[in-house]
Motif scaffolding. Structure first.
Motif, PDB file in Angstrom:
ATOM      1  N   MET A  49       0.837  -1.202   0.000  1.00  0.00           N
ATOM      2  CA  MET A  49       0.000   0.000   0.000  1.00  0.00           C
ATOM      3  C   MET A  49       0.877   1.258   0.000  1.00  0.00           C
ATOM      4  O   MET A  49       0.541   2.255  -0.660  1.00  0.00           O
ATOM      5  CB  MET A  49      -0.948  -0.010   1.191  1.00  0.00           C
ATOM      6  N   GLY A  50       1.979   1.206   0.708  1.00  0.00           N
ATOM      7  CA  GLY A  50       2.915   2.333   0.710  1.00  0.00           C
ATOM      8  C   GLY A  50       3.493   2.580  -0.677  1.00  0.00           C
ATOM      9  O   GLY A  50       3.609   3.726  -1.124  1.00  0.00           O
ATOM     10  N   ALA A  51       3.842   1.493  -1.358  1.00  0.00           N
ATOM     11  CA  ALA A  51       4.372   1.627  -2.716  1.00  0.00           C
ATOM     12  C   ALA A  51       3.309   2.199  -3.655  1.00  0.00           C
ATOM     13  O   ALA A  51       3.602   3.058  -4.497  1.00  0.00           O
ATOM     14  CB  ALA A  51       4.860   0.268  -3.228  1.00  0.00           C
ATOM     15  N   LEU A  52       2.071   1.757  -3.483  1.00  0.00           N
ATOM     16  CA  LEU A  52       0.978   2.288  -4.295  1.00  0.00           C
ATOM     17  C   LEU A  52       0.770   3.775  -4.004  1.00  0.00           C
ATOM     18  O   LEU A  52       0.576   4.579  -4.928  1.00  0.00           O
ATOM     19  CB  LEU A  52      -0.312   1.504  -4.029  1.00  0.00           C
ATOM     20  N   MET A  53       0.852   4.153  -2.748  1.00  0.00           N
ATOM     21  CA  MET A  53       0.703   5.567  -2.384  1.00  0.00           C
ATOM     22  C   MET A  53       1.821   6.406  -2.999  1.00  0.00           C
ATOM     23  O   MET A  53       1.584   7.536  -3.461  1.00  0.00           O
ATOM     24  CB  MET A  53       0.665   5.730  -0.864  1.00  0.00           C
TER      25      MET A  53
END
Length: 153
Positions: A109-113
């Motif tokens: 999710m951090g990478a997507l953000m």
């Protein structure tokens, strides 16, 4: 008594001027909400132009809407990234509170953000060029000719 053409011209010109003022007030430090406000004003302008388009020469209406559409697409992209980023953050926060996921999920999710933030930054950088084209002297002259003078062409 004013004609539909005169009423449409006055209203479109007023909203067009508001779009210009709102866009010209945006700086690199402006909040995303300022761009969203501009997006809403640009939508109003587009709806007015499309609703009353039959009252004006089709070729000229096509020309005035071209840069407006580009600006709207840019503002829409920026807003979409903002909303998606906020949604992912909200879900990640909730999962962290519930402690109901693996660390790999949070990392993904951090990478997507990060990806969404990058896209939003790119859209923000493009905004200046899009707005500059929309607010160009030629485009302003065309809007003035079509709507400010309020006369049939």
């Amino acid at each position: 008594l004013r004609t539909a053409h005169e009423v449409a011209s006055v209203r479109i010109w007023k909203v067009y001027r508001r779009v210009l003022r709102t866009g010209q007030a945006i700086t690199p430090a402006s909040s995303p909400s300022r761009l969203h406000d501009l997006r809403k004003e640009a939508k109003k302008l587009r709806y007015l132009i499309e609703f009353f388009s039959r009252l004006f020469p089709p070729k000229l209406i096509t020309r005035v809407t071209r840069e407006l559409k580009r600006l709207q697409n840019n503002l829409g992209d920026f807003n979409d990234f903002e909303i998606q980023h906020g949604t992912i953050r909200g879900v990640a926060d909730e999962l962290m509170i519930q402690r109901s996921c693996k660390s790999s999920t949070i990392l993904a999710m951090g990478a997507l953000m990060d990806h969404l933030a990058s896209g939003q930054n790119q859209a923000r950088r493009k905004f200046g060029r899009c707005f500059e084209r929309f607010a160009s002297t030629g485009n302003q002259s065309l809007f003035r000719r079509l709507f400010k003078e309020g006369r049939q062409l």
